[in-house]
Design a protein around this motif. Structure first.
Motif, PDB file in Angstrom:
ATOM      1  N   ARG A  48       1.225   4.090  -3.016  1.00 54.50           N
ATOM      2  CA  ARG A  48       1.043   5.537  -2.877  1.00 54.50           C
ATOM      3  C   ARG A  48       2.253   6.289  -3.418  1.00 54.50           C
ATOM      4  O   ARG A  48       2.110   7.312  -4.081  1.00 54.50           O
ATOM      5  CB  ARG A  48       0.795   5.902  -1.408  1.00 54.50           C
ATOM      6  CG  ARG A  48      -0.596   5.550  -0.911  1.00 54.50           C
ATOM      7  CD  ARG A  48      -0.926   6.232   0.409  1.00 54.50           C
ATOM      8  NE  ARG A  48       0.076   6.038   1.436  1.00 54.50           N
ATOM      9  CZ  ARG A  48       0.032   5.110   2.397  1.00 54.50           C
ATOM     10  NH1 ARG A  48      -0.974   4.271   2.428  1.00 54.50           N
ATOM     11  NH2 ARG A  48       0.981   5.031   3.308  1.00 54.50           N
ATOM     12  N   GLU A  66       0.834  -1.198   0.000  1.00 57.61           N
ATOM     13  CA  GLU A  66       0.000   0.000   0.000  1.00 57.61           C
ATOM     14  C   GLU A  66       0.875   1.256   0.000  1.00 57.61           C
ATOM     15  O   GLU A  66       0.641   2.195  -0.771  1.00 57.61           O
ATOM     16  CB  GLU A  66      -0.913   0.009   1.225  1.00 57.61           C
ATOM     17  CG  GLU A  66      -1.841   1.204   1.278  1.00 57.61           C
ATOM     18  CD  GLU A  66      -2.716   1.196   2.526  1.00 57.61           C
ATOM     19  OE1 GLU A  66      -3.108   2.314   2.934  1.00 57.61           O
ATOM     20  OE2 GLU A  66      -2.991   0.125   3.073  1.00 57.61           O
ATOM     21  N   ARG A  67       1.891   1.251   0.843  1.00 58.20           N
ATOM     22  CA  ARG A  67       2.792   2.412   0.923  1.00 58.20           C
ATOM     23  C   ARG A  67       3.530   2.617  -0.397  1.00 58.20           C
ATOM     24  O   ARG A  67       3.642   3.738  -0.887  1.00 58.20           O
ATOM     25  CB  ARG A  67       3.778   2.225   2.065  1.00 58.20           C
ATOM     26  CG  ARG A  67       4.735   3.396   2.208  1.00 58.20           C
ATOM     27  CD  ARG A  67       5.577   3.256   3.426  1.00 58.20           C
ATOM     28  NE  ARG A  67       4.782   3.732   4.547  1.00 58.20           N
ATOM     29  CZ  ARG A  67       5.272   3.935   5.751  1.00 58.20           C
ATOM     30  NH1 ARG A  67       6.532   3.684   5.997  1.00 58.20           N
ATOM     31  NH2 ARG A  67       4.503   4.387   6.718  1.00 58.20           N
ATOM     32  N   GLU A  70       2.599   8.915  -6.716  1.00 58.83           N
ATOM     33  CA  GLU A  70       3.091  10.276  -6.569  1.00 58.83           C
ATOM     34  C   GLU A  70       4.334  10.569  -7.410  1.00 58.83           C
ATOM     35  O   GLU A  70       4.795  11.704  -7.458  1.00 58.83           O
ATOM     36  CB  GLU A  70       3.416  10.551  -5.096  1.00 58.83           C
ATOM     37  CG  GLU A  70       2.199  10.509  -4.197  1.00 58.83           C
ATOM     38  CD  GLU A  70       2.566  10.570  -2.724  1.00 58.83           C
ATOM     39  OE1 GLU A  70       3.768  10.516  -2.388  1.00 58.83           O
ATOM     40  OE2 GLU A  70       1.643  10.658  -1.907  1.00 58.83           O
TER      41      GLU A  70
END
Length: 89
Positions: A63, A59-60, A67
């Motif tokens: 993200r 998940e990290r 970005e």
């Protein structure tokens, strides 16, 4: 998948289990029994913790990947702006 601990980590974990029993339970646990209990937790509960950690990392990373365009985006056709010359009409 079996979760393996390095020898010193395993010894510390067994010692921690022994201490926990000594301080919180009515009876002590021996070294062999503490090692067996550690094996049980590593086999039975370890994969659950491992899978949760992997999901959190995914998940990290997701993200961060989403970005990337914000961090590395470059506007095209900026040469003349950088030169300080107005656009000719």
């Amino acid at each position: 998948m079996t979760i393996e601990l390095e020898r010193d980590q395993r010894q510390e974990a067994v010692a921690s289990i022994e201490r926990y029993f000594a301080e919180n339970m009515e009876e002590r646990i021996g070294n062999i029994a503490a090692g067996a209990l550690l094996n049980f937790f590593l086999e039975e509960i370890g994969p659950l913790v491992y899978n949760q950690a992997v999901a959190e990392v995914q998940e990290r990373l997701g993200r961060r990947v989403a970005e990337i365009d914000l961090e590395v985006h470059e506007d095209p056709f900026t040469y003349w702006q950088k030169q300080g010359k107005p656009r000719r009409k």
